[in-house]
Design a protein around this motif. Structure first.
Motif, PDB file in Angstrom:
ATOM      1  N   GLY A 192      37.832 -16.084  24.262  1.00 48.05           N
ATOM      2  CA  GLY A 192      36.438 -16.180  23.870  1.00 48.05           C
ATOM      3  C   GLY A 192      36.044 -14.720  23.260  1.00 48.05           C
ATOM      4  N   VAL A 193      36.925 -14.009  22.756  1.00 43.05           N
ATOM      5  CA  VAL A 193      36.722 -12.803  22.154  1.00 43.05           C
ATOM      6  C   VAL A 193      36.911 -13.137  20.580  1.00 43.05           C
ATOM      7  CG1 VAL A 193      37.098 -10.311  21.960  1.00 43.05           C
ATOM      8  CG2 VAL A 193      37.533 -11.357  23.940  1.00 43.05           C
ATOM      9  N   GLY A 194      35.793 -13.220  19.758  1.00 42.14           N
ATOM     10  CA  GLY A 194      35.917 -13.376  18.405  1.00 42.14           C
ATOM     11  C   GLY A 194      35.965 -12.107  17.678  1.00 42.14           C
ATOM     12  N   ARG A 195      36.485 -12.208  16.319  1.00 41.03           N
ATOM     13  CA  ARG A 195      36.751 -11.311  15.520  1.00 41.03           C
ATOM     14  C   ARG A 195      35.570 -10.218  15.576  1.00 41.03           C
ATOM     15  NH1 ARG A 195      41.339 -12.179  12.626  1.00 41.03           N
ATOM     16  NH2 ARG A 195      40.704 -10.348  11.210  1.00 41.03           N
ATOM     17  N   GLU A 196      34.271 -10.517  15.537  1.00 41.15           N
ATOM     18  CA  GLU A 196      33.089  -9.631  15.479  1.00 41.15           C
ATOM     19  C   GLU A 196      33.128  -8.880  16.656  1.00 41.15           C
ATOM     20  OE1 GLU A 196      31.933 -13.039  17.840  1.00 41.15           O
ATOM     21  OE2 GLU A 196      33.124 -12.850  15.856  1.00 41.15           O
ATOM     22  N   LYS A 197      33.551  -9.049  17.753  1.00 42.21           N
ATOM     23  CA  LYS A 197      33.425  -8.168  18.971  1.00 42.21           C
ATOM     24  C   LYS A 197      34.903  -7.476  19.428  1.00 42.21           C
ATOM     25  CE  LYS A 197      32.415 -12.040  21.175  1.00 42.21           C
ATOM     26  NZ  LYS A 197      32.159 -13.032  22.390  1.00 42.21           N
ATOM     27  N   LEU A 198      35.789  -7.807  18.627  1.00 38.73           N
ATOM     28  CA  LEU A 198      37.159  -6.979  18.645  1.00 38.73           C
ATOM     29  C   LEU A 198      37.104  -5.462  18.706  1.00 38.73           C
ATOM     30  CD1 LEU A 198      40.026  -9.254  17.327  1.00 38.73           C
ATOM     31  CD2 LEU A 198      39.482  -8.643  19.684  1.00 38.73           C
ATOM     32  N   TRP A 199      35.987  -5.216  17.511  1.00 44.97           N
ATOM     33  CA  TRP A 199      35.937  -3.652  17.328  1.00 44.97           C
ATOM     34  C   TRP A 199      35.564  -2.949  18.666  1.00 44.97           C
ATOM     35  CZ3 TRP A 199      31.400  -1.086  17.906  1.00 44.97           C
ATOM     36  CH2 TRP A 199      30.423  -1.899  18.010  1.00 44.97           C
ATOM     37  N   LEU A 200      34.691  -3.628  19.451  1.00 46.24           N
ATOM     38  CA  LEU A 200      33.951  -2.949  20.464  1.00 46.24           C
ATOM     39  C   LEU A 200      35.002  -2.814  21.731  1.00 46.24           C
ATOM     40  CD1 LEU A 200      31.583  -1.893  22.106  1.00 46.24           C
ATOM     41  CD2 LEU A 200      30.908  -3.965  22.738  1.00 46.24           C
ATOM     42  N   TYR A 201      35.529  -3.986  21.778  1.00 43.90           N
ATOM     43  CA  TYR A 201      36.855  -4.079  22.844  1.00 43.90           C
ATOM     44  C   TYR A 201      37.834  -2.920  22.558  1.00 43.90           C
ATOM     45  CZ  TYR A 201      39.705  -6.877  26.149  1.00 43.90           C
ATOM     46  OH  TYR A 201      40.477  -7.165  27.400  1.00 43.90           O
ATOM     47  N   SER A 202      38.347  -2.777  21.351  1.00 37.17           N
ATOM     48  CA  SER A 202      39.356  -1.965  20.933  1.00 37.17           C
ATOM     49  C   SER A 202      38.684  -0.468  21.212  1.00 37.17           C
ATOM     50  CB  SER A 202      39.749  -2.265  19.475  1.00 37.17           C
ATOM     51  OG  SER A 202      40.081  -3.555  19.071  1.00 37.17           O
ATOM     52  N   LEU A 203      37.696  -0.319  20.881  1.00 33.82           N
ATOM     53  CA  LEU A 203      37.058   1.019  20.890  1.00 33.82           C
ATOM     54  C   LEU A 203      37.075   1.485  22.551  1.00 33.82           C
ATOM     55  CD1 LEU A 203      35.585   3.656  19.752  1.00 33.82           C
ATOM     56  CD2 LEU A 203      33.527   2.320  20.196  1.00 33.82           C
ATOM     57  N   LEU A 204      36.685   0.654  23.528  1.00 33.55           N
ATOM     58  CA  LEU A 204      36.582   0.669  24.855  1.00 33.55           C
ATOM     59  C   LEU A 204      38.164   0.974  25.421  1.00 33.55           C
ATOM     60  CD1 LEU A 204      33.798  -1.795  25.880  1.00 33.55           C
ATOM     61  CD2 LEU A 204      33.689   0.917  25.906  1.00 33.55           C
ATOM     62  N   VAL A 205      38.860   0.200  25.167  1.00 26.92           N
ATOM     63  CA  VAL A 205      40.289   0.231  25.455  1.00 26.92           C
ATOM     64  C   VAL A 205      40.897   1.606  24.976  1.00 26.92           C
ATOM     65  CG1 VAL A 205      42.636  -0.983  25.552  1.00 26.92           C
ATOM     66  CG2 VAL A 205      40.531  -2.233  25.769  1.00 26.92           C
ATOM     67  N   GLY A 206      40.613   1.733  23.668  1.00 25.12           N
ATOM     68  CA  GLY A 206      41.323   3.026  23.192  1.00 25.12           C
ATOM     69  C   GLY A 206      40.782   4.451  23.856  1.00 25.12           C
ATOM     70  N   LEU A 207      39.475   4.270  24.131  1.00 28.87           N
ATOM     71  CA  LEU A 207      38.895   5.412  24.811  1.00 28.87           C
ATOM     72  C   LEU A 207      39.444   5.592  26.334  1.00 28.87           C
ATOM     73  CD1 LEU A 207      36.714   7.830  25.175  1.00 28.87           C
ATOM     74  CD2 LEU A 207      35.165   6.291  26.010  1.00 28.87           C
ATOM     75  N   GLY A 208      39.616   4.624  26.912  1.00 24.77           N
ATOM     76  CA  GLY A 208      40.447   4.495  28.417  1.00 24.77           C
ATOM     77  C   GLY A 208      41.612   4.974  28.279  1.00 24.77           C
ATOM     78  N   LEU A 209      42.355   4.550  27.158  1.00 23.86           N
ATOM     79  CA  LEU A 209      43.798   5.028  27.083  1.00 23.86           C
ATOM     80  C   LEU A 209      43.978   6.521  26.576  1.00 23.86           C
ATOM     81  CD1 LEU A 209      45.364   1.737  25.403  1.00 23.86           C
ATOM     82  CD2 LEU A 209      45.621   2.439  27.635  1.00 23.86           C
ATOM     83  N   LEU A 210      43.232   6.826  25.993  1.00 29.65           N
ATOM     84  CA  LEU A 210      42.997   8.228  25.296  1.00 29.65           C
ATOM     85  C   LEU A 210      42.755   9.176  26.576  1.00 29.65           C
ATOM     86  CD1 LEU A 210      43.251  10.278  23.295  1.00 29.65           C
ATOM     87  CD2 LEU A 210      40.605  10.087  22.938  1.00 29.65           C
ATOM     88  N   LEU A 211      41.960   8.883  27.473  1.00 30.83           N
ATOM     89  CA  LEU A 211      41.667   9.678  28.668  1.00 30.83           C
ATOM     90  C   LEU A 211      43.034   9.591  29.571  1.00 30.83           C
ATOM     91  CD1 LEU A 211      38.064   8.726  29.764  1.00 30.83           C
ATOM     92  CD2 LEU A 211      38.865  10.745  29.150  1.00 30.83           C
ATOM     93  N   SER A 212      43.899   8.602  29.486  1.00 32.23           N
ATOM     94  CA  SER A 212      44.879   8.454  30.364  1.00 32.23           C
ATOM     95  C   SER A 212      46.032   8.973  29.895  1.00 32.23           C
ATOM     96  CB  SER A 212      45.447   6.862  30.497  1.00 32.23           C
ATOM     97  OG  SER A 212      44.516   5.961  30.766  1.00 32.23           O
ATOM     98  N   VAL A 213      46.282   9.319  28.491  1.00 35.01           N
ATOM     99  CA  VAL A 213      47.026   9.944  27.856  1.00 35.01           C
ATOM    100  C   VAL A 213      46.797  11.759  28.211  1.00 35.01           C
ATOM    101  CG1 VAL A 213      48.264  10.968  25.744  1.00 35.01           C
ATOM    102  CG2 VAL A 213      47.958   8.470  26.137  1.00 35.01           C
ATOM    103  N   ILE A 214      45.667  12.054  28.285  1.00 32.93           N
ATOM    104  CA  ILE A 214      45.286  13.485  28.413  1.00 32.93           C
ATOM    105  C   ILE A 214      45.702  13.851  29.717  1.00 32.93           C
ATOM    106  CG2 ILE A 214      43.173  14.902  28.521  1.00 32.93           C
ATOM    107  CD1 ILE A 214      41.921  13.520  26.134  1.00 32.93           C
ATOM    108  N   PHE A 215      45.342  12.975  30.666  1.00 33.40           N
ATOM    109  CA  PHE A 215      45.867  13.321  31.999  1.00 33.40           C
ATOM    110  C   PHE A 215      47.058  12.844  32.561  1.00 33.40           C
ATOM    111  CE2 PHE A 215      41.108  13.769  31.605  1.00 33.40           C
ATOM    112  CZ  PHE A 215      41.006  15.066  32.336  1.00 33.40           C
ATOM    113  N   VAL A 216      48.147  12.905  31.922  1.00 29.99           N
ATOM    114  CA  VAL A 216      49.479  12.398  32.228  1.00 29.99           C
ATOM    115  C   VAL A 216      50.027  13.569  33.259  1.00 29.99           C
ATOM    116  CG1 VAL A 216      51.877  12.177  31.678  1.00 29.99           C
ATOM    117  CG2 VAL A 216      49.899  11.015  30.171  1.00 29.99           C
TER     118      VAL A 216
END
Length: 338
Positions: A192-216
């Protein structure tokens, strides 16, 4: 020796993700020739119908699987570390329940409240995000005031139960068609995730993973104990706050775009621990992300029933793969305790 072993495992997991991604693009209810998939990936010319299938459906589905698998696995790893509980998952704080409530309001709002929401699928995504972030704000505000981690775990479970109760009331009063749409959403889907929504999905997951890396490093210290972390000078409440933020962004995004997907967040961190045989989150975090992506891609391939027009619920396949791992962990811990 251990570093070499870790490198081999990372190469293996990366190749697994690449191979499963290729298979997910190749296999499905509509047959696409192997040569067309190769030509598409290499930028060559292929049949327009097959190109549309790959470009607009299968590639976004693969990207969605990688994002969801990584997000759920890393958020589950963080919750198991923070609560020092092997059965803690990404939804332990009620984030999934908040997302479900948002979706229930959108899908059943017309029949229950007489309110219609425009936007179709995109309104469902934003409603799920809004619901998960409202619960997040509640949890974060409480986390700044509560010192004991087990008290916070119990409060999170209670918040989730309360939100689920409200969702159940909406289901009770909802119309048959709206209830059917909601039940289909709860089964989970990567399509259900079209190409037009992938940028928002990628942005949110990237932000969450970045916080995870910072707090290793704080995660490694907190895994020993919060008292030990305080003695080393860590602000435990601040670290806990930001890790909860990371977990909520990751789990909230995955639930919003793909629906609630069970057991991936609980089972995959244990798979990573068994593979890498370490408690170092600098290794476990990327290992869990890769393993989560690979396992969810495999679940999607199995759910597609290649060669058949039938598509099984993704949540059911993920549960059938995750439950044996969870049972093994429970029995293993019971043997250790006894």
């Amino acid at each position: 020796m251990q570093q070499r072993r870790n490198l081999i495992l990372f190469v293996f997991l990366t190749l697994s993700v690449l191979i499963l991604s290729f298979l997910s693009i190749l296999l499905g209810s509509v047959s696409v020739p192997f040569s067309d998939v190769i030509n598409y990936l290499l930028g060559g010319n292929i049949d327009s119908a097959n190109s549309s299938i790959i470009h607009f459906f299968r590639v976004p589905k693969v990207v969605s699987a990688i994002l969801a698998g990584s997000a759920l696995a890393v958020s589950g790893l963080q919750m198991q570390t923070i609560f020092r509980n092997p059965l803690a998952g990404p939804y332990v704080l009620g984030i999934s329940s908040g997302a479900s409530l948002g979706v229930a309001i959108v899908l059943m709002g017309a029949s229950v409240f007489g309110i219609s929401f425009l936007g179709g699928q995109i309104s469902v995504v934003f409603a799920a995000l809004a619901g998960s972030f409202l619960v997040l704000l509640l949890i974060l505000s409480v986390s700044l005031r509560v010192r004991d981690i087990m008290t916070l775990l119990i409060l999170g479970m209670m918040f989730g139960a309360a939100v689920s109760a409200i969702t159940s009331l909406l289901q009770y009063f909802g119309s048959e068609s709206s209830l059917k749409n909601y039940v289909i959403w709860t089964m989970g889907s990567l399509g259900g995730v079209g190409r037009e929504k992938l940028w928002l999905y990628s942005l949110l997951v990237g932000l969450g993973l970045l916080l995870s890396v910072i707090f290793v490093r704080p995660l490694n210290v907190i895994a020993v104990g919060e008292a030990y972390a305080r003695n080393l000078g860590f602000n435990v409440k601040r670290v806990r706050f930001l890790i909860f933020l990371s977990t909520s962004v990751l789990a909230g995004a995955a639930t919003a775009f793909n629906g609630p997907i069970a057991f991936v967040g609980i089972a995959v961190p244990h798979v990573a621990r068994m593979l890498f045989r370490t408690s170092n989150h600098a290794v476990l975090l990327p290992g869990s992300a890769l393993a989560g992506a690979a396992i969810l891609l495999l679940c999607d391939i199995l759910a597609q029933l290649p060669g058949s027009a039938m598509v099984l619920p993704l949540n059911s396949i993920a549960s059938l793969m995750g439950i044996p791992i969870v049972i093994y962990i429970v029995l293993k811990n019971k043997r250790i305790v006894s």
